[in-house]
Design an enzyme around this catalytic site. Sequence first.
Site, PDB file in Angstrom:
ATOM      1  CG  LEU A  20      -1.960  -1.060   1.281  1.00  0.00           C
ATOM      2  CD1 LEU A  20      -2.584  -1.141   2.671  1.00  0.00           C
ATOM      3  CD2 LEU A  20      -3.026  -0.755   0.248  1.00  0.00           C
ATOM      4  CG  PHE A  25       2.037   4.737   4.133  1.00  0.00           C
ATOM      5  CD1 PHE A  25       1.315   4.280   3.047  1.00  0.00           C
ATOM      6  CD2 PHE A  25       1.744   5.978   4.663  1.00  0.00           C
ATOM      7  CE1 PHE A  25       0.306   5.039   2.513  1.00  0.00           C
ATOM      8  CE2 PHE A  25       0.729   6.741   4.136  1.00  0.00           C
ATOM      9  CZ  PHE A  25      -0.004   6.273   3.059  1.00  0.00           C
ATOM     10  CG  ASP A 137       3.784  15.360   9.947  1.00  0.00           C
ATOM     11  OD1 ASP A 137       4.399  14.317   9.658  1.00  0.00           O
ATOM     12  OD2 ASP A 137       3.852  16.405   9.263  1.00  0.00           O
ATOM     13  CE  LYS A 139       3.621  15.490   6.016  1.00  0.00           C
ATOM     14  NZ  LYS A 139       5.050  15.733   6.009  1.00  0.00           N
ATOM     15  CG  ASN A 142       1.028  12.514   7.607  1.00  0.00           C
ATOM     16  OD1 ASN A 142       1.563  11.665   6.900  1.00  0.00           O
ATOM     17  ND2 ASN A 142       1.703  13.324   8.388  1.00  0.00           N
ATOM     18  CG  ASP A 155       2.782   8.073   9.315  1.00  0.00           C
ATOM     19  OD1 ASP A 155       3.344   8.028   8.239  1.00  0.00           O
ATOM     20  OD2 ASP A 155       3.272   7.624  10.375  1.00  0.00           O
ATOM     21  CB  THR A 173       6.143  19.965   2.535  1.00  0.00           C
ATOM     22  OG1 THR A 173       5.742  21.333   2.535  1.00  0.00           O
ATOM     23  CG2 THR A 173       5.110  19.162   3.330  1.00  0.00           C
TER      24      THR A 173
HETATM   25  C1  LIG Z   1      -2.672   5.062  13.052  1.00  0.00           C
HETATM   26  O1  LIG Z   1      -1.757   5.052  11.971  1.00  0.00           O
HETATM   27  C2  LIG Z   1      -0.485   4.799  12.307  1.00  0.00           C
HETATM   28  C3  LIG Z   1      -0.047   4.570  13.619  1.00  0.00           C
HETATM   29  C4  LIG Z   1       1.283   4.305  13.873  1.00  0.00           C
HETATM   30  C5  LIG Z   1       2.173   4.296  12.818  1.00  0.00           C
HETATM   31  C6  LIG Z   1       3.603   4.035  13.048  1.00  0.00           C
HETATM   32  O2  LIG Z   1       4.339   3.848  12.101  1.00  0.00           O
HETATM   33  N1  LIG Z   1       3.988   4.026  14.349  1.00  0.00           N
HETATM   34  C7  LIG Z   1       5.245   3.692  14.777  1.00  0.00           C
HETATM   35  C8  LIG Z   1       6.372   3.951  13.997  1.00  0.00           C
HETATM   36  C9  LIG Z   1       7.607   3.600  14.483  1.00  0.00           C
HETATM   37  C10 LIG Z   1       7.737   2.987  15.725  1.00  0.00           C
HETATM   38  C11 LIG Z   1       6.591   2.732  16.472  1.00  0.00           C
HETATM   39  C12 LIG Z   1       5.353   3.084  16.009  1.00  0.00           C
HETATM   40  C13 LIG Z   1       1.773   4.521  11.507  1.00  0.00           C
HETATM   41  C14 LIG Z   1       0.433   4.768  11.254  1.00  0.00           C
HETATM   42  N2  LIG Z   1      -0.055   5.037   9.983  1.00  0.00           N
HETATM   43  C15 LIG Z   1       0.638   4.823   8.820  1.00  0.00           C
HETATM   44  O3  LIG Z   1       1.673   4.237   8.732  1.00  0.00           O
HETATM   45  C16 LIG Z   1      -0.011   5.393   7.586  1.00  0.00           C
HETATM   46  C17 LIG Z   1      -0.564   4.345   6.729  1.00  0.00           C
HETATM   47  S1  LIG Z   1      -1.851   3.522   7.556  1.00  0.00           S
HETATM   48  C18 LIG Z   1      -1.938   2.104   6.551  1.00  0.00           C
HETATM   49  C19 LIG Z   1      -2.805   2.315   5.347  1.00  0.00           C
HETATM   50  C20 LIG Z   1      -4.185   2.117   5.472  1.00  0.00           C
HETATM   51  N3  LIG Z   1      -5.013   2.264   4.444  1.00  0.00           N
HETATM   52  C21 LIG Z   1      -4.504   2.609   3.240  1.00  0.00           C
HETATM   53  N4  LIG Z   1      -5.145   2.819   2.040  1.00  0.00           N
HETATM   54  C22 LIG Z   1      -4.196   3.172   1.103  1.00  0.00           C
HETATM   55  C23 LIG Z   1      -2.941   3.201   1.696  1.00  0.00           C
HETATM   56  C24 LIG Z   1      -3.124   2.839   3.061  1.00  0.00           C
HETATM   57  C25 LIG Z   1      -2.257   2.704   4.139  1.00  0.00           C
END
Ligand SMILES: COc1ccc(C(=O)Nc2ccccc2)cc1NC(=O)CCSCc1cnc2[nH]ccc2c1
Length: 275
Positions: A20, A25, A137, A139, A142, A155, A173
């Site tokens: 995705l 991401f 963040d 934008k 996100n 995110d 950005t």
């Molecule tokens: C609540 O959201 C999140 C919560 C936590 C984290 C995260 O990375 N936390 C973290 C990072 C490092 C260390 C510990 C914790 C990321 C997200 N969110 C995303 O990564 C965005 C895409 S959500 C997936 C998704 C769904 N539905 C879609 N449809 C099309 C594409 C797509 C993409």
Amino acid sequence: FYAQDPKKFHLGMFEIGKPLGKGKFGRVYLARERSSGFVCALKTLHKSEIQQGKVEKQVRREIEIQSNLRHPNIVRLYGHFHDSKRIFLILEFAGKGELYKHLRKEHRFPEWKAAQYIAQMCAALKYLHKKHIMHRDIKPENILVGIHGEIKISDFGWSVHAPNNRRQTMCGTLDYLPPEMLRPGASDNYYNEKVDLWSLGVLTYEFLVGEAPFEDTPVMTQRRIAKADMKVPSFVSPEARDLIMKLLVLDPEKRIPLEDVERHPWIVKHCATKG
Ligand SMILES: COc1ccc(C(=O)Nc2ccccc2)cc1NC(=O)CCSCc1cnc2[nH]ccc2c1
């Protein structure tokens, strides 16, 4: 799906589908939980990327906080599990994908659609701010769109700055950064959740105009943000302009609060709220 004992998620439970957001991401895949058929997004984080020690505890804390968030306009984090090398996040799948792709394709949103999106952003931010969480963040990149056209923020900038987040923050950005986060020497304790109000103003402008209000070279963008130097094109309605001007205020304390955004004539006019 949720009936499962949340403690026992493991990779074998999922059928992995297409990537995705094509690596945007980090590594996120469409996935289906085999026994329930539940569709979700599975995000893979490599433990090696998340330095050992202190950060690991912070990661656990962020995941705990996010697992407890329940709001229709916030991407759900259903659970997480890990194997020897990776942490897996079980995230809500947003069926209509990335909002910025819709914005680029349509160039700009009609006022009724922009107002409905901003009202949903308000609801999500009120929910987060009540829990003393600021997003930091906001934008289009996100924000995702659910199957019923509702928007979902995701995110979280406030979560642990995992490498992929840091890359975005470093070379992402500047357009959405409020003046208080750009001021030299500004550190965490100089700003509060009112940073999200500024970004909401930038988002409103970009939805209606099709580009960010301070879009320029990086140096010029910073200068223009510091002076809130922007012009609202004449095709933007007076009500929408009024709301933008009340959000893009240099002094964070003078920005219109979320309660008043929800009641603003431009929002009320386009969002027949029930009851
Ligand atoms: C609540 O959201 C999140 C919560 C936590 C984290 C995260 O990375 N936390 C973290 C990072 C490092 C260390 C510990 C914790 C990321 C997200 N969110 C995303 O990564 C965005 C895409 S959500 C997936 C998704 C769904 N539905 C879609 N449809 C099309 C594409 C797509 C993409």
